[in-house]
Write a protein that holds these residues in place. Structure first.
Motif, PDB file in Angstrom:
ATOM      1  N   VAL A  55      38.589  46.665  12.385  1.00  0.00           N
ATOM      2  CA  VAL A  55      39.404  45.971  13.379  1.00  0.00           C
ATOM      3  C   VAL A  55      38.770  46.138  14.752  1.00  0.00           C
ATOM      4  O   VAL A  55      38.312  47.236  15.105  1.00  0.00           O
ATOM      5  CB  VAL A  55      40.834  46.536  13.405  1.00  0.00           C
ATOM      6  CG1 VAL A  55      41.658  45.870  14.504  1.00  0.00           C
ATOM      7  CG2 VAL A  55      41.502  46.358  12.049  1.00  0.00           C
ATOM      8  N   SER A  56      38.735  45.074  15.511  1.00  0.00           N
ATOM      9  CA  SER A  56      38.237  45.110  16.879  1.00  0.00           C
ATOM     10  C   SER A  56      39.341  44.649  17.826  1.00  0.00           C
ATOM     11  O   SER A  56      39.844  43.531  17.697  1.00  0.00           O
ATOM     12  CB  SER A  56      37.013  44.199  17.012  1.00  0.00           C
ATOM     13  OG  SER A  56      36.619  44.084  18.370  1.00  0.00           O
ATOM     14  N   LEU A  57      39.708  45.519  18.749  1.00  0.00           N
ATOM     15  CA  LEU A  57      40.725  45.206  19.752  1.00  0.00           C
ATOM     16  C   LEU A  57      40.064  45.254  21.121  1.00  0.00           C
ATOM     17  O   LEU A  57      39.243  46.130  21.380  1.00  0.00           O
ATOM     18  CB  LEU A  57      41.876  46.217  19.670  1.00  0.00           C
ATOM     19  CG  LEU A  57      42.541  46.327  18.294  1.00  0.00           C
ATOM     20  CD1 LEU A  57      43.414  47.577  18.226  1.00  0.00           C
ATOM     21  CD2 LEU A  57      43.368  45.090  18.012  1.00  0.00           C
ATOM     22  N   ASN A  58      40.439  44.336  21.995  1.00  0.00           N
ATOM     23  CA  ASN A  58      39.699  44.201  23.247  1.00  0.00           C
ATOM     24  C   ASN A  58      40.614  44.005  24.443  1.00  0.00           C
ATOM     25  O   ASN A  58      41.717  43.472  24.319  1.00  0.00           O
ATOM     26  CB  ASN A  58      38.771  42.983  23.147  1.00  0.00           C
ATOM     27  CG  ASN A  58      37.970  42.972  21.875  1.00  0.00           C
ATOM     28  OD1 ASN A  58      37.132  43.831  21.655  1.00  0.00           O
ATOM     29  ND2 ASN A  58      38.260  42.001  21.009  1.00  0.00           N
ATOM     30  N   CYS A  59      40.106  44.414  25.600  1.00  0.00           N
ATOM     31  CA  CYS A  59      40.752  44.139  26.878  1.00  0.00           C
ATOM     32  C   CYS A  59      39.682  43.781  27.896  1.00  0.00           C
ATOM     33  O   CYS A  59      38.581  44.348  27.868  1.00  0.00           O
ATOM     34  CB  CYS A  59      41.533  45.354  27.394  1.00  0.00           C
ATOM     35  SG  CYS A  59      43.031  45.699  26.475  1.00  0.00           S
ATOM     36  N   THR A  60      40.004  42.870  28.776  1.00  0.00           N
ATOM     37  CA  THR A  60      39.151  42.594  29.928  1.00  0.00           C
ATOM     38  C   THR A  60      39.926  42.938  31.189  1.00  0.00           C
ATOM     39  O   THR A  60      41.167  42.948  31.188  1.00  0.00           O
ATOM     40  CB  THR A  60      38.713  41.123  29.974  1.00  0.00           C
ATOM     41  OG1 THR A  60      39.884  40.293  30.042  1.00  0.00           O
ATOM     42  CG2 THR A  60      37.911  40.743  28.743  1.00  0.00           C
ATOM     43  N   TYR A  61      39.194  43.243  32.247  1.00  0.00           N
ATOM     44  CA  TYR A  61      39.868  43.610  33.490  1.00  0.00           C
ATOM     45  C   TYR A  61      39.102  43.054  34.672  1.00  0.00           C
ATOM     46  O   TYR A  61      37.925  42.694  34.564  1.00  0.00           O
ATOM     47  CB  TYR A  61      40.030  45.128  33.588  1.00  0.00           C
ATOM     48  CG  TYR A  61      38.737  45.912  33.622  1.00  0.00           C
ATOM     49  CD1 TYR A  61      38.095  46.283  32.445  1.00  0.00           C
ATOM     50  CD2 TYR A  61      38.167  46.299  34.829  1.00  0.00           C
ATOM     51  CE1 TYR A  61      36.919  47.010  32.479  1.00  0.00           C
ATOM     52  CE2 TYR A  61      36.992  47.030  34.866  1.00  0.00           C
ATOM     53  CZ  TYR A  61      36.375  47.393  33.685  1.00  0.00           C
ATOM     54  OH  TYR A  61      35.204  48.116  33.699  1.00  0.00           O
ATOM     55  N   SER A  62      39.777  42.990  35.815  1.00  0.00           N
ATOM     56  CA  SER A  62      39.151  42.392  36.993  1.00  0.00           C
ATOM     57  C   SER A  62      38.872  43.401  38.103  1.00  0.00           C
ATOM     58  O   SER A  62      38.058  43.138  38.994  1.00  0.00           O
ATOM     59  CB  SER A  62      40.042  41.276  37.537  1.00  0.00           C
ATOM     60  OG  SER A  62      41.335  41.770  37.839  1.00  0.00           O
ATOM     61  N   ASN A  63      39.513  44.549  38.065  1.00  0.00           N
ATOM     62  CA  ASN A  63      39.392  45.530  39.147  1.00  0.00           C
ATOM     63  C   ASN A  63      38.211  46.462  38.907  1.00  0.00           C
ATOM     64  O   ASN A  63      38.248  47.312  38.016  1.00  0.00           O
ATOM     65  CB  ASN A  63      40.695  46.334  39.249  1.00  0.00           C
ATOM     66  CG  ASN A  63      40.735  47.223  40.473  1.00  0.00           C
ATOM     67  OD1 ASN A  63      39.710  47.508  41.092  1.00  0.00           O
ATOM     68  ND2 ASN A  63      41.917  47.671  40.836  1.00  0.00           N
ATOM     69  N   SER A  64      37.163  46.327  39.696  1.00  0.00           N
ATOM     70  CA  SER A  64      35.955  47.123  39.493  1.00  0.00           C
ATOM     71  C   SER A  64      36.170  48.599  39.827  1.00  0.00           C
ATOM     72  O   SER A  64      35.315  49.437  39.549  1.00  0.00           O
ATOM     73  CB  SER A  64      34.802  46.558  40.328  1.00  0.00           C
ATOM     74  OG  SER A  64      35.154  46.534  41.691  1.00  0.00           O
ATOM     75  N   ALA A  65      37.310  48.948  40.428  1.00  0.00           N
ATOM     76  CA  ALA A  65      37.595  50.348  40.753  1.00  0.00           C
ATOM     77  C   ALA A  65      38.052  51.147  39.528  1.00  0.00           C
ATOM     78  O   ALA A  65      38.088  52.376  39.571  1.00  0.00           O
ATOM     79  CB  ALA A  65      38.672  50.425  41.832  1.00  0.00           C
TER      80      ALA A  65
END
Lengths: 112, 112
Positions: free
Chosen positions: A19-29
Protein backbone atom coordinates in the motif's frame (compact mmCIF):
# COMPACT_ATOMS: atom_id res chain seq x y z
CA UNK A 1 -5.82 25.89 -0.91
CA UNK A 2 -5.01 23.59 2.00
CA UNK A 3 -1.44 23.50 3.33
CA UNK A 4 -1.54 19.70 3.35
CA UNK A 5 -3.36 17.68 0.70
CA UNK A 6 -4.22 14.03 1.19
CA UNK A 7 -6.47 11.90 -1.02
CA UNK A 8 -9.31 10.75 1.24
CA UNK A 9 -9.86 7.53 -0.72
CA UNK A 10 -11.41 5.16 0.05
CA UNK A 11 -8.62 2.79 -0.94
CA UNK A 12 -9.34 -0.94 -1.07
CA UNK A 13 -6.60 -3.57 -1.55
CA UNK A 14 -6.30 -7.36 -1.22
CA UNK A 15 -4.45 -8.86 1.72
CA UNK A 16 -0.70 -9.05 1.06
CA UNK A 17 -0.62 -6.03 -1.25
CA UNK A 18 1.85 -3.17 -0.93
CA UNK A 19 0.00 0.00 0.00
CA UNK A 20 1.22 3.49 -0.83
CA UNK A 21 -0.28 6.47 0.99
CA UNK A 22 0.75 10.00 0.11
CA UNK A 23 0.53 13.63 1.14
CA UNK A 24 1.68 16.80 -0.56
CA UNK A 25 2.27 20.09 1.19
CA UNK A 26 2.93 23.70 0.30
CA UNK A 27 4.73 25.11 3.35
CA UNK A 28 8.49 24.79 2.90
CA UNK A 29 8.98 25.44 6.64
CA UNK A 30 7.67 21.96 7.51
CA UNK A 31 10.55 19.87 8.88
CA UNK A 32 8.95 17.15 11.00
CA UNK A 33 6.61 14.61 9.42
CA UNK A 34 4.34 12.09 11.07
CA UNK A 35 1.94 9.34 10.12
CA UNK A 36 -0.93 8.40 12.40
CA UNK A 37 -3.28 5.42 12.14
CA UNK A 38 -6.86 5.90 13.33
CA UNK A 39 -9.28 3.04 13.81
CA UNK A 40 -13.01 3.75 13.72
CA UNK A 41 -14.24 5.58 16.86
CA UNK A 42 -10.71 5.71 18.28
CA UNK A 43 -8.02 8.36 18.58
CA UNK A 44 -5.05 8.57 16.19
CA UNK A 45 -2.04 6.41 17.05
CA UNK A 46 1.45 7.58 16.11
CA UNK A 47 3.03 5.21 13.56
CA UNK A 48 6.05 7.02 12.18
CA UNK A 49 7.96 10.21 13.05
CA UNK A 50 10.63 11.54 10.71
CA UNK A 51 12.75 14.64 10.42
CA UNK A 52 13.61 16.26 7.08
CA UNK A 53 14.21 14.16 3.94
CA UNK A 54 14.93 10.46 3.68
CA UNK A 55 13.47 7.09 4.56
CA UNK A 56 12.59 5.45 7.86
CA UNK A 57 11.59 1.83 8.24
CA UNK A 58 9.75 0.16 11.12
CA UNK A 59 8.66 -3.41 10.49
CA UNK A 60 6.23 -3.47 7.57
CA UNK A 61 6.02 0.31 7.47
CA UNK A 62 8.33 2.69 5.58
CA UNK A 63 8.00 6.47 5.69
CA UNK A 64 9.56 8.49 2.92
CA UNK A 65 10.04 12.26 2.76
CA UNK A 66 11.00 14.20 -0.37
CA UNK A 67 11.32 17.82 0.66
CA UNK A 68 12.36 18.98 -2.80
CA UNK A 69 8.99 17.80 -4.14
CA UNK A 70 7.09 18.57 -0.91
CA UNK A 71 5.81 15.00 -0.91
CA UNK A 72 5.66 12.35 1.80
CA UNK A 73 4.68 8.72 1.57
CA UNK A 74 3.87 5.80 3.83
CA UNK A 75 4.35 2.29 2.42
CA UNK A 76 2.80 -0.76 4.03
CA UNK A 77 4.23 -4.11 2.96
CA UNK A 78 2.34 -7.39 3.22
CA UNK A 79 -0.83 -5.55 4.20
CA UNK A 80 -3.18 -7.25 6.66
CA UNK A 81 -6.90 -6.83 7.37
CA UNK A 82 -5.85 -5.34 10.73
CA UNK A 83 -4.26 -2.46 8.77
CA UNK A 84 -7.75 -1.33 7.74
CA UNK A 85 -8.02 2.17 9.21
CA UNK A 86 -7.75 5.84 8.32
CA UNK A 87 -4.18 7.08 7.90
CA UNK A 88 -3.43 10.70 8.71
CA UNK A 89 -0.30 12.56 7.72
CA UNK A 90 0.81 15.46 9.92
CA UNK A 91 3.68 17.90 9.80
CA UNK A 92 5.13 20.96 11.51
CA UNK A 93 7.96 23.44 11.38
CA UNK A 94 11.20 23.30 13.31
CA UNK A 95 10.68 26.12 15.80
CA UNK A 96 9.33 25.35 19.25
CA UNK A 97 5.61 26.00 19.41
CA UNK A 98 5.02 25.20 15.73
CA UNK A 99 1.55 23.81 15.29
CA UNK A 100 0.84 20.42 13.80
CA UNK A 101 -0.98 20.55 10.45
CA UNK A 102 -2.93 17.43 9.47
CA UNK A 103 -4.10 15.98 6.19
CA UNK A 104 -7.74 14.92 6.15
CA UNK A 105 -6.83 11.22 6.16
CA UNK A 106 -7.00 8.30 3.72
CA UNK A 107 -9.43 5.50 4.49
CA UNK A 108 -7.83 2.11 3.78
CA UNK A 109 -9.54 -1.29 3.64
CA UNK A 110 -7.50 -4.48 3.32
CA UNK A 111 -9.68 -7.35 2.14
CA UNK A 112 -8.94 -10.93 3.28
CA UNK B 1 -0.82 1.94 32.06
CA UNK B 2 0.27 5.39 30.94
CA UNK B 3 -2.07 7.20 28.62
CA UNK B 4 -4.67 9.81 27.93
CA UNK B 5 -8.22 9.30 29.16
CA UNK B 6 -11.12 11.20 27.66
CA UNK B 7 -14.60 11.09 29.10
CA UNK B 8 -17.38 10.66 28.40
CA UNK B 9 -17.14 8.67 25.17
CA UNK B 10 -20.50 10.06 23.96
CA UNK B 11 -22.14 13.31 25.02
CA UNK B 12 -25.38 15.00 24.08
CA UNK B 13 -26.00 18.71 24.36
CA UNK B 14 -29.28 20.53 24.51
CA UNK B 15 -29.75 23.94 22.92
CA UNK B 16 -28.31 26.72 25.08
CA UNK B 17 -26.39 24.34 27.30
CA UNK B 18 -22.68 24.35 28.12
CA UNK B 19 -20.96 20.98 28.32
CA UNK B 20 -17.50 20.03 29.57
CA UNK B 21 -15.30 17.32 28.09
CA UNK B 22 -12.71 15.77 30.35
CA UNK B 23 -9.09 14.98 29.42
CA UNK B 24 -6.63 13.44 31.89
CA UNK B 25 -3.10 12.21 31.20
CA UNK B 26 -0.65 10.32 33.40
CA UNK B 27 2.31 10.63 31.02
CA UNK B 28 3.75 13.60 32.91
CA UNK B 29 3.55 15.62 29.68
CA UNK B 30 3.84 19.39 29.81
CA UNK B 31 1.85 20.18 26.65
CA UNK B 32 -1.80 19.36 26.02
CA UNK B 33 -4.09 20.02 23.06
CA UNK B 34 -7.72 19.92 21.98
CA UNK B 35 -8.71 19.15 18.40
CA UNK B 36 -11.97 18.87 16.59
CA UNK B 37 -12.38 16.26 13.82
CA UNK B 38 -15.05 16.64 11.15
CA UNK B 39 -15.47 14.50 8.01
CA UNK B 40 -13.41 15.84 5.11
CA UNK B 41 -11.60 18.45 7.21
CA UNK B 42 -8.93 16.64 9.17
CA UNK B 43 -8.06 17.71 12.70
CA UNK B 44 -8.38 21.37 13.62
CA UNK B 45 -6.74 22.86 16.72
CA UNK B 46 -9.10 24.45 19.25
CA UNK B 47 -6.80 25.28 22.20
CA UNK B 48 -3.41 24.22 23.47
CA UNK B 49 -1.43 24.56 26.67
CA UNK B 50 2.34 24.40 26.93
CA UNK B 51 2.49 24.54 30.73
CA UNK B 52 0.20 24.64 33.73
CA UNK B 53 -1.86 27.84 34.15
CA UNK B 54 -1.20 28.90 30.57
CA UNK B 55 -3.07 28.21 27.32
CA UNK B 56 -3.43 29.70 23.84
CA UNK B 57 -6.17 29.79 21.25
CA UNK B 58 -5.86 27.56 18.24
CA UNK B 59 -7.46 28.03 14.84
CA UNK B 60 -11.10 27.55 15.88
CA UNK B 61 -11.34 28.72 19.53
CA UNK B 62 -14.61 30.65 19.21
CA UNK B 63 -17.36 29.09 21.33
CA UNK B 64 -14.91 27.03 23.41
CA UNK B 65 -13.07 27.57 26.69
CA UNK B 66 -10.39 25.64 28.58
CA UNK B 67 -8.50 25.65 31.87
CA UNK B 68 -5.17 24.14 32.91
CA UNK B 69 -5.05 24.19 36.69
CA UNK B 70 -3.26 20.86 36.99
CA UNK B 71 -0.55 19.35 34.80
CA UNK B 72 -2.53 16.18 34.18
CA UNK B 73 -5.88 17.76 33.34
CA UNK B 74 -7.09 19.95 30.45
CA UNK B 75 -10.91 20.15 30.34
CA UNK B 76 -12.70 21.68 27.36
CA UNK B 77 -16.04 23.48 27.70
CA UNK B 78 -18.24 23.75 24.64
CA UNK B 79 -20.38 26.80 25.24
CA UNK B 80 -23.78 27.70 23.84
CA UNK B 81 -21.97 30.21 21.62
CA UNK B 82 -20.59 27.32 19.54
CA UNK B 83 -23.32 27.01 16.91
CA UNK B 84 -22.13 23.83 15.26
CA UNK B 85 -20.72 21.68 18.07
CA UNK B 86 -21.48 18.25 16.61
CA UNK B 87 -18.07 16.64 16.07
CA UNK B 88 -15.50 14.18 17.37
CA UNK B 89 -13.27 15.90 19.95
CA UNK B 90 -9.74 14.66 20.50
CA UNK B 91 -7.35 15.52 23.32
CA UNK B 92 -3.61 15.05 22.88
CA UNK B 93 -0.47 15.56 24.91
CA UNK B 94 3.27 15.73 24.28
CA UNK B 95 6.35 15.81 26.49
CA UNK B 96 7.15 19.31 25.24
CA UNK B 97 5.53 21.26 22.44
CA UNK B 98 8.11 20.08 19.90
CA UNK B 99 7.68 16.35 20.60
CA UNK B 100 5.19 13.99 18.90
CA UNK B 101 1.64 14.23 20.15
CA UNK B 102 -0.25 11.25 21.56
CA UNK B 103 -4.03 11.11 21.50
CA UNK B 104 -6.89 9.94 23.65
CA UNK B 105 -9.81 7.99 22.19
CA UNK B 106 -12.07 10.99 21.79
CA UNK B 107 -15.52 12.20 22.80
CA UNK B 108 -18.33 12.31 20.27
CA UNK B 109 -20.61 15.27 20.92
CA UNK B 110 -24.08 15.43 19.42
CA UNK B 111 -26.98 17.88 19.66
CA UNK B 112 -30.34 16.79 21.03
Amino acid sequence: QKEVEQDPGPLSVPEGAIVSLNCTYSNSAFQYFMWYRQYSRKGPELLMYTYSSGNKEDGRFTAQVDKSSKYISLFIRDSQPSDSATYLCAMRGKTSGSRLTFGEGTQLTVNP
Amino acid sequence: DGGITQSPKYLFRKEGQNVTLSCEQNLNHDAMYWYRQDPGQGLRLIYYSQIVNDFQKGDIAEGYSVSREKKESFPLTVTSAQKNPTAFYLCASSDTDDQPQHFGDGTRLSIL
